[in-house]
Write a protein that holds these residues in place. Structure first.
Motif, PDB file in Angstrom:
ATOM      1  N   TYR A 224      -4.482   7.983  14.540  1.00 23.87           N
ATOM      2  CA  TYR A 224      -3.869   6.706  14.177  1.00 23.87           C
ATOM      3  C   TYR A 224      -2.394   6.877  13.827  1.00 23.87           C
ATOM      4  O   TYR A 224      -1.609   5.942  13.941  1.00 23.87           O
ATOM      5  CB  TYR A 224      -4.624   6.036  13.009  1.00 23.87           C
ATOM      6  N   LEU A 225      -1.999   8.083  13.405  1.00 27.37           N
ATOM      7  CA  LEU A 225      -0.570   8.324  13.158  1.00 27.37           C
ATOM      8  C   LEU A 225       0.134   8.659  14.468  1.00 27.37           C
ATOM      9  O   LEU A 225       1.247   8.206  14.729  1.00 27.37           O
ATOM     10  CB  LEU A 225      -0.383   9.474  12.165  1.00 27.37           C
ATOM     11  N   ASP A 226      -0.564   9.448  15.297  1.00 21.19           N
ATOM     12  CA  ASP A 226       0.005   9.814  16.591  1.00 21.19           C
ATOM     13  C   ASP A 226       0.274   8.560  17.429  1.00 21.19           C
ATOM     14  O   ASP A 226       1.279   8.468  18.129  1.00 21.19           O
ATOM     15  CB  ASP A 226      -0.982  10.741  17.306  1.00 21.19           C
ATOM     16  N   LEU A 227      -0.657   7.601  17.330  1.00 19.69           N
ATOM     17  CA  LEU A 227      -0.515   6.367  18.117  1.00 19.69           C
ATOM     18  C   LEU A 227       0.679   5.522  17.657  1.00 19.69           C
ATOM     19  O   LEU A 227       1.108   4.635  18.367  1.00 19.69           O
ATOM     20  CB  LEU A 227      -1.801   5.533  18.031  1.00 19.69           C
TER      21      LEU A 227
ATOM     22  N   ASN B 174       0.857  -1.185   0.000  1.00 15.10           N
ATOM     23  CA  ASN B 174       0.000   0.000   0.000  1.00 15.10           C
ATOM     24  C   ASN B 174       0.888   1.227   0.000  1.00 15.10           C
ATOM     25  O   ASN B 174       1.984   1.198   0.546  1.00 15.10           O
ATOM     26  CB  ASN B 174      -0.895  -0.012   1.245  1.00 15.10           C
ATOM     27  N   LYS B 175       0.400   2.298  -0.609  1.00 15.82           N
ATOM     28  CA  LYS B 175       1.199   3.521  -0.635  1.00 15.82           C
ATOM     29  C   LYS B 175       0.827   4.380   0.564  1.00 15.82           C
ATOM     30  O   LYS B 175      -0.246   4.248   1.131  1.00 15.82           O
ATOM     31  CB  LYS B 175       0.919   4.287  -1.927  1.00 15.82           C
ATOM     32  N   SER B 176       1.711   5.270   0.959  1.00 15.70           N
ATOM     33  CA  SER B 176       1.385   6.179   2.054  1.00 15.70           C
ATOM     34  C   SER B 176       1.501   7.616   1.574  1.00 15.70           C
ATOM     35  O   SER B 176       2.442   7.959   0.849  1.00 15.70           O
ATOM     36  CB  SER B 176       2.341   5.967   3.226  1.00 15.70           C
ATOM     37  N   ARG B 177       0.528   8.413   1.996  1.00 10.83           N
ATOM     38  CA  ARG B 177       0.662   9.849   1.760  1.00 10.83           C
ATOM     39  C   ARG B 177       1.730  10.385   2.697  1.00 10.83           C
ATOM     40  O   ARG B 177       2.060   9.731   3.694  1.00 10.83           O
ATOM     41  CB  ARG B 177      -0.670  10.538   2.070  1.00 10.83           C
ATOM     42  N   VAL B 178       2.234  11.568   2.391  1.00  7.58           N
ATOM     43  CA  VAL B 178       3.164  12.187   3.338  1.00  7.58           C
ATOM     44  C   VAL B 178       2.360  12.550   4.578  1.00  7.58           C
ATOM     45  O   VAL B 178       1.353  13.251   4.487  1.00  7.58           O
ATOM     46  CB  VAL B 178       3.794  13.460   2.722  1.00  7.58           C
ATOM     47  N   PRO B 179       2.740  12.037   5.754  1.00  4.89           N
ATOM     48  CA  PRO B 179       1.941  12.317   6.958  1.00  4.89           C
ATOM     49  C   PRO B 179       1.896  13.813   7.256  1.00  4.89           C
ATOM     50  O   PRO B 179       2.847  14.532   6.943  1.00  4.89           O
ATOM     51  CB  PRO B 179       2.689  11.574   8.066  1.00  4.89           C
TER      52      PRO B 179
END
Ligand code: ASP
Length: 497
Positions: free
Chosen positions: A54-57, A29-34
């Protein structure tokens, strides 16, 4: 995978000793720039972190806290299971009840104009479980209360809810002490000394100016009226002359002492009186100090004495000051100081309405020797009611309950609660309800304190903001007209819009 060559290892990285040999690479899966850098020492605002929780965690400190929370809860369960408790779930959708905080209401689709309420705690159900013969119950329970926003309060919080039959205070205390000792041993490998000290509510207010005393340092509030009685000092002829002896307190600056005086004035008291002891005595009451007083007060070189004179509000004022000074002089040290505060009054006067309300909840049994005051002096009635306090924080509240219908009805009538709202409990009490009692430690706060964190939001996977919003979910939010219609709800146009 192979070991990195000498000189290329990075001991700061968990994987710093090895290198991966890529044989085949598939992008799952690709990821966007957080929206923010996911790093331990995060720079992003809390709003942004909550929006992308969910990114902070993913950050290591959050992972650690959530894992720690799991371990604490696992230790609670382990201890209670071993002690013959059984875990029973109780309803989230319940009836709106007039005691306690404001309810979150849920409109019924099937029954127009009728409502459920989200449970504020399993209190009613756990008492019914005692009547049902489950002598030892617990539950990791979510409690939902629609209270006004306040610093570090969550609209939903989690308790370890506990109830037992045929018990008195000693049994509940021993159980909770054992549970906390087990948690600390299991999760932090720390020994906790039990039993915990106990102090009555009255003594706690007198010695510490609060019902949540921090015992990590001494500095108790002391009565100085007698000691100064021969000094003919007019301000010390007031009803209360109480003070704090601050060891090493002479390092506090004049500016600091003046700001204490300002706070005393804000609390409706006059300026504070103070004396420092160096080679001689100085300060606003330096002149009336002498060796006899200093010896009796335990005042040595380098110490500071602060006295407040006035009515009973000196206690709360000095209680706050005690905490502030301890903070300033870094007196807290390490470790956890647990204690029980008991014998709370059953009733208090509601500040807004001036009416009597239950100081904890209305299911608390009054102390047998105080029942005679129920009709005439209800504020004098002490309850079989206790709090567990640790390092100045309330960790749990509980009580021995009323198991007889007539007494329970009397309490409802004193606080003006319609007993018909509680038919389910009152009826149940008539079927041989056993004596029972319990406690409900707040899990979020426990984790926060044991993990040494400052905010409840830091220990809950998906918390709300202090203003009760879910930034991740975007709630509260509007719903469609169809949904409202199904629920038989119609909004009145807000006036002046
Ligand atoms: N149900 C109470 C509360 O939520 C706790 C208890 O009395 O056991 O505070």
């Amino acid at each position: 995978m192979h070991e990195r060559p000498h000189g290329q290892k990075n001991p700061k990285m968990e994987t710093g000793e090895v290198e991966l040999d890529v044989g085949k690479l598939t992008v799952l899966n690709k990821s966007r720039v957080p929206p923010f850098v996911v790093e331990d020492d995060v720079k992003a605002s809390e709003e942004l972190r909550l929006r992308y929780r969910y990114l902070d965690l993913r950050r290591a400190p959050m992972q650690k806290t959530i894992m720690f929370r799991h371990q604490v809860i696992a230790a609670m369960r382990e201890y209670l299971n071993k002690n013959d408790f059984i875990e029973i779930e109780t309803p989230i959708l319940t009836r709106s009840m007039p005691e306690g905080a404001r309810d979150y209401l849920v409109p019924s689709r099937l029954y127009p104009q009728k409502f459920y309420a989200l449970a504020q705690s399993p209190q009613m159900y756990k008492q019914l479980l005692m009547v049902a013969g489950f002598e030892r119950y617990y539950q990791i329970a979510r409690c939902m209360r629609d209270e006004d926003p306040r610093h570090d309060r969550q609209p939903e919080h989690t308790q370890i809810d506990i109830e037992m039959s045929f018990v008195d205070e000693d049994d509940v205390f021993a159980l909770a002490e054992g549970m906390f000792a087990h948690i600390l041993k299991k999760t932090l490998n720390k020994e906790l000394k039990t039993p915990f000290p106990r102090i009555t509510h009255k003594d706690a207010k007198e010695k510490y100016g609060t019902d949540k005393p921090d015992l990590r340092f001494g500095m108790e509030i002391t009565d100085f009226r007698e000691l100064f009685k021969d000094k003919d000092f007019a301000p010390f002829k007031k009803e209360q002359v109480r003070g704090l002896m601050i060891k090493g307190g002479s390092s506090l600056t004049r500016k600091k002492i003046d700001s204490m005086s300002e706070k005393a004035k804000d609390a409706g008291l006059g300026s504070i009186f103070w004396a420092k002891r160096e080679d001689t005595f100085s300060g606003s009451i330096g002149k009336i100090m002498d060796e006899t007083i200093a010896a009796a007060a335990g005042m040595e070189k380098g110490d500071l004495l602060i006295i407040s004179a006035g009515d009973a509000s000196v206690f709360a004022f000095l209680g706050n000051l005690r905490n502030e000074i301890a903070h300033e002089l870094k007196l807290h040290g390490q470790g956890y100081r647990f204690l029980w505060v008991y014998d709370f009054p059953v009733f208090e006067t509601d500040e807004k309405t001036g009416r009597l309300t239950a100081s904890h909840h209305v299911f608390t049994q009054p102390k047998a020797e105080d029942i005679k005051y129920l009709k005439t002096e209800p504020l004098r009635v002490r309850g079989r009611l206790y709090d567990l306090v640790c390092n100045g924080n309330e960790l749990a509240s509980g009580s021995i309950r009323n198991h007889e219908r007539s007494l329970q009805e009397q309490l409802f009538s004193i606080v003006g609660i319609d007993k018909n709202k509680y038919t389910m409990l009152l009826d149940a009490l008539e079927y041989g309800a056993p004596p029972h009692g319990g406690i409900a430690p707040g899990i979020d706060r426990i984790i926060m304190i044991l993990a040494g964190l400052m905010s409840l939001r830091g220990v809950i996977a998906f918390p709300k903001t202090t203003t009760a919003q879910g930034l991740l979910e975007g709630i509260p939010d509007t719903v469609t007209p169809e949904q409202l219609k199904e629920l038989h709800l119609k909004f009145e146009e807000e006036k002046n819009k």
